[in-house]
Design a protein around this motif. Structure first.
Motif, PDB file in Angstrom:
ATOM      1  N   VAL A 118       0.815  -1.215   0.000  1.00 47.22           N
ATOM      2  CA  VAL A 118       0.000   0.000   0.000  1.00 47.22           C
ATOM      3  C   VAL A 118       0.849   1.267   0.000  1.00 47.22           C
ATOM      4  CG1 VAL A 118      -1.878  -1.184   1.177  1.00 47.22           C
ATOM      5  CG2 VAL A 118      -0.167   0.039   2.529  1.00 47.22           C
ATOM      6  N   VAL A 138      -5.853  -4.585  -1.424  1.00 43.88           N
ATOM      7  CA  VAL A 138      -4.973  -3.451  -1.712  1.00 43.88           C
ATOM      8  C   VAL A 138      -5.740  -2.347  -2.435  1.00 43.88           C
ATOM      9  CG1 VAL A 138      -2.883  -2.733  -2.921  1.00 43.88           C
ATOM     10  CG2 VAL A 138      -2.938  -4.941  -1.747  1.00 43.88           C
ATOM     11  N   GLU A 156      -6.779   1.558  -1.224  1.00 47.89           N
ATOM     12  CA  GLU A 156      -6.534   2.787  -1.972  1.00 47.89           C
ATOM     13  C   GLU A 156      -7.802   3.639  -2.054  1.00 47.89           C
ATOM     14  OE1 GLU A 156      -3.018   1.049  -4.933  1.00 47.89           O
ATOM     15  OE2 GLU A 156      -5.096   1.159  -5.608  1.00 47.89           O
TER      16      GLU A 156
END
Length: 944
Positions: free
Chosen positions: A536, A699, A703
């Motif tokens: 990340v 992931v 975001e």
């Protein structure tokens, strides 16, 4: 007519060659993607239908791929010119009501010229004539068979009828419409031969000729099945070909069942042009007719005039029309047969009116000079009308045809190729059309050897990876990967390829791939870069790359994209006037596709600028996207967020259920992202992030939710979900600050049991990661103490205990719930599962029986089956498994259970069958897969 204008078909064909060649372009258009990709090997190279087309285009498979679009266009031009020549000749051979012997040359030519103009200048026919040849070949066979039948009707020589039958047989192998119309062809032959038809020698000869033509049908499946590199066996090739034919034959039935009104509209449109040929009445004038006869004759003429106007009107693709009716059902066919029949009807009606006007009929009685002068007007009037129709069709269709052929979709691929850096690499896409266009641009630039193109949805299949390995050995297929890859295995394969090759993506995307890679924009494409150990934490975009991209898009907008902006709409009064007649401008699908394709990366770049805080530059890009594609929802919501940020307004976040009500569900947001590009708006990012979380794409979910947190800080819902994601990613240092922050925010809010529970669950997961099990249990017990009578909280805490492997507390909580409510299903299921997992299957069975007495729960039935296997009650276990199969609850666990039962009964073949099913349908390495694999190894000695 036959003698005065015998060279007219040749002249028409030559004129068509000139017109179509002049309006033809050289690039790949959207209309020819499918056929060009097969011939060039860019997509699936094997055809399952149209054997004649395959034979005709077979030589193109050995020429350079860059030539194929141009060769297809040239072939289409030749076929279209031949069709118009045959159409003109067919018009000359029609059974006219009166002879043309005394007509002038212009009068004799007008029907043929009318047919050529109405058909040849119609938009769909013109489009096909300058792009692709598949549907034109189908129509050419139909037109040839009709012409040969009419030649036989005039000349009465059997060679014409024999040739027509052979061509009809060829057409049945190529054109499903001719196969359906076989009874009509037989009836026509019977009518032409009348009493001479019923002779065995004649019938057998025609049947043999028809079968000889139809025998070409076997060429394609035989060639496909016997070719060494074919992905199909001979049997599979035949099945695919027969399935394609069956689907084509059932198309009318499918249309009728789906929407009878639409099917009836399409059928009426087909009947309009052929009605004059089917329903006719001899018209010798009205001099000796009674009043009733005159009324009937004038009514007949009026109807035919209406049909002539309808044929001319249908040439302009009105709404409603045959094509519009089909498009309402999602069927986008050019319907060239309709254009051909419509042109025949218009030509026959034009010729009939010229014949009955008195201009070509000799009246033996004396007529005044004034009457003679009036009767000379039909030919000039017909000439002017034909000129007006031709000019109208050209004015409507030529700009759209010219735009399509000289601004093809291939320019999207050309710009993508220009965006690539020097060298070689791998380009991926999940959009096959864009990938074909990109491959065409590579071929034109002679760069095919440098770049490998990969269609990501097909990458898991063995056959597709075998083709990639043949093109460039990179480890696409090894002895260890000769099976259908799971998403995780596919990602691992691409990570391995990325160690020796640069990877690029043609457009914005999401999915399992982007869990291991992050995209960096380069022009219209994206370079995929491997994520680090901390997936990340991404490096910031270098300023040089940002400035290069900004200059690229500025230059591209000024030089190309600004010219694609649709012109301002016509005045409202003009639209209303056109709509009154059902007319509309010629479609410009190519422009629409290009604007849509270019708007996605432009929207993605605008979003990148906005995330970096460059709000004014991002605003300009979003506005450009909306100029290109006013229906781009992503640009609209991103621009709204941009203006609020620039104005300093505090952004509000809807509650999740409100967002889902507004946007229906996660799938709708995903579709918006796929077709309109990425977006930057707090609520949509929240919905999309929660959807990614449900799919297991942690992931990408992180975001989106981090962006929500940036836009609307202090929102407990997104922050709790974000903390849970960090827990699952095993990043407690990211999760702990969020948990503390949410706890402080909740204390300021009114009491909310859902938030309390979510916080407790997240904190317990965090404590487990930090190996503090006592604190994890304490967090769960604390929320139970706060809400002791909330069954939903109790059930979720019970599930959390099981996830922590704390069977003692889970069992205590379940028994406590059952003491208050003996029929509480979640508690019953949890207790049964705990007993089974702790080796007390016999004690779990009565509880499972009680659950199944209350409700037919398939998971409980499956658990009971395995509990019965553990207690060696195999007969009862098989009953449970068979009932699951009967009710459609087929799964790898059912196959595994049936395999265990069969193995115990020494039914080796059945056990092997079920274990192999379990291996085929479960991801490698899972517990079910491992157990089936071990059992199969144990069965090998017995099989020997």
């Amino acid at each position: 007519m036959l003698t005065q204008t015998r060279r007219l078909p040749l002249y028409v064909a030559l004129a068509a060659l000139v017109v179509y060649t002049g309006s033809m372009g050289g690039g790949l258009t959207f209309n020819e993607l499918a056929l060009a990709s097969k011939l060039a090997g860019w997509g699936e190279p094997w055809m399952t239908s149209h054997p004649l087309l395959w034979l005709l285009t077979l030589p193109m498979q050995v020429v350079p791929a860059a030539w194929i679009p141009l060769l297809l266009k040239l072939l289409a031009v030749v076929l279209a010119a031949a069709i118009l020549g045959l159409l003109t000749r067919t018009v000359q051979l029609l059974p006219w009501e009166h002879p043309w012997d005394n007509a002038g040359r212009l009068a004799c030519a007008l029907p043929g010229l009318t047919a050529a103009a109405v058909c040849g200048l119609e938009f769909s026919f013109w489009q096909e004539a300058t792009t692709t040849c598949g549907d034109l070949l189908d129509l050419l066979l139909l037109a040839t068979a009709g012409w040969l039948l009419l030649e036989y009707n005039i000349r009465r020589e059997l060679r014409w009828l024999n040739a027509a039958t052979f061509v009809w047989g060829l057409g049945m192998a190529e054109n499903w419409l001719m196969l359906l119309a076989l009874p009509l062809y037989v009836a026509t032959v019977v009518w032409l031969r009348r009493t001479k038809f019923f002779r065995w020698e004649f019938i057998l000869r025609l049947a043999g000729l028809g079968l000889a033509g139809f025998s070409v049908y076997v060429v394609l499946p035989m060639a496909t099945g016997l070719w060494p590199r074919s992905p199909w066996t001979l049997g599979q090739a035949w099945v695919a070909s027969l399935h394609q034919t069956k689907s084509a034959l059932l198309l009318p039935h499918t249309i009728w069942r789906a929407d009878r009104f639409v099917g009836l509209t399409a059928a009426i449109c087909f009947l309009v042009p052929i009605m004059p040929l089917l329903v006719r009445m001899r018209d010798e004038g009205m001099r000796y007719e009674s009043r009733a006869g005159r009324f009937q004759l004038w009514l007949y003429r009026g109807l035919r005039l209406g049909l002539l106007l309808a044929c001319c009107w249908l040439a302009f693709d009105p709404n409603p029309g045959a094509r519009q009716a089909m498009r309402q059902m999602g069927i986008r066919q050019p319907l060239l047969t309709f254009d051909y029949l419509n042109a025949l009807g218009a030509a026959f009606l034009t010729g009939s009116f010229l014949l009955i006007s008195g201009w070509v009929i000799q009246d033996l009685r004396r007529r005044s000079r004034e009457m003679n002068s009036w009767r000379r007007l039909p030919v000039p009037f017909a000439t002017v009308s034909l000129t007006a129709i031709a000019v109208g069709l050209a004015a409507r269709n030529l700009p759209a045809i010219w735009r399509m052929n000289h601004h093809p979709v291939e320019q999207f691929g050309e710009l993508a190729v220009k965006s690539l850096p020097a060298g070689c690499g791998v380009v991926l896409s999940d959009d096959p059309d864009k990938l074909i266009v990109f491959q065409a641009a590579l071929a034109r630039g002679h760069m095919e050897a440098d770049w490998v193109t990969v269609e990501t949805p097909r990458l898991p299949t063995v056959k597709y990876r075998a083709r990639l390995e043949q093109r460039r050995p990179t480890g696409w297929l090894t002895d260890q990967t000769r099976h259908e890859l799971t998403p995780v295995e596919t990602l691992g394969l691409l990570e391995q390829v990325a160690r020796t090759n640069r990877l690029f993506y043609l457009h914005p995307g999401d999915g399992q791939l982007f869990e291991g890679f992050y995209p960096e924009p380069i022009g219209t494409i994206y370079e995929l870069k491997l994520r680090g150990k901390n997936p990340v934490d991404l490096p910031p975009m270098p300023a040089a790359i940002r400035e290069a991209n900004e200059q690229f898009w500025t230059r591209l907008w000024d030089q190309k994209l600004a010219a694609m902006v649709p012109p301002p709409p016509r005045p409202a009064w003009w639209k209303r006037k056109m709509a009154q007649f059902g007319l509309s401008p010629a479609p410009r699908d190519e422009d629409h596709v290009l604007r849509e394709w270019f708007s996605l990366p432009l929207e993605g770049w605008g979003m990148t600028l906005q995330e970096q805080g460059r709000l004014r530059e991002a605003q300009a890009r979003f506005e450009e996207v909306l100029k290109l594609n006013a229906n781009n929802l992503s640009a609209r919501v991103s621009l709204s967020c941009n203006t609020n940020l620039q104005a300093g307004h505090k952004l509000a976040l809807f509650e999740l259920h409100d967002a889902e009500d507004r946007l229906d569900n996660h799938d709708r947001v995903n579709l918006m992202r796929k077709f309109c590009g990425p977006f930057d708006e707090q609520t949509d990012c929240y919905v999309l992030g929660s959807g990614y979380y449900d799919y297991g794409w942690l992931v990408q979910a992180e975001e989106q939710l981090e962006r929500v947190r940036t836009l609307t800080p202090g929102s407990p819902g997104p922050e709790l979900l974000l903390a849970e994601i960090y827990n699952r990613l095993r990043m407690p240092d990211h999760s702990r600050p969020l948990v503390d922050q949410v706890r402080a925010e909740i204390q300021k809010l009114p009491a909310n049991s859902t938030l309390d529970l979510d916080l407790a669950l997240v904190e317990s997961q965090l404590c487990v990661l930090q190996t503090n099990l006592a604190k994890a249990r304490g967090a769960l017990q604390s929320v139970l103490n706060q809400h002791p009578d909330d069954p939903e909280i109790a059930n979720r805490v019970m599930s959390a205990y099981l996830a922590l492997s704390d069977v003692t507390n889970a069992l205590e909580l379940a028994e406590e719930r059952l003491a208050k409510s003996p029929d509480d299903l979640p508690s019953l299921k949890a207790k049964a599962l705990i007993l089974k997992q702790t080796g007390q299957a016999a004690a779990a069975l009565p509880i499972m029986d009680h659950v199944l007495a209350l409700t037919n729960d398939p998971p409980t039935r499956l658990n009971r089956a395995f509990a019965r296997i553990e207690t060696r009650d195999f007969a009862s276990a098989k009953c449970d498994l068979d009932e699951l199969n009967t009710n459609g609850q087929v799964s790898v666990m059912v196959d595994l259970g049936l395999g265990l039962v069969a193995d115990h009964g020494h039914e080796t073949n059945s056990a092997r069958h079920y274990f192999q099913l379990c291996l085929s349908n479960s991801p490698a390495g899972t517990p079910a897969w491992l157990q089936a694999h071990i059992r199969l190894k144990m069965l090998e000695p017995a099989m020997k």
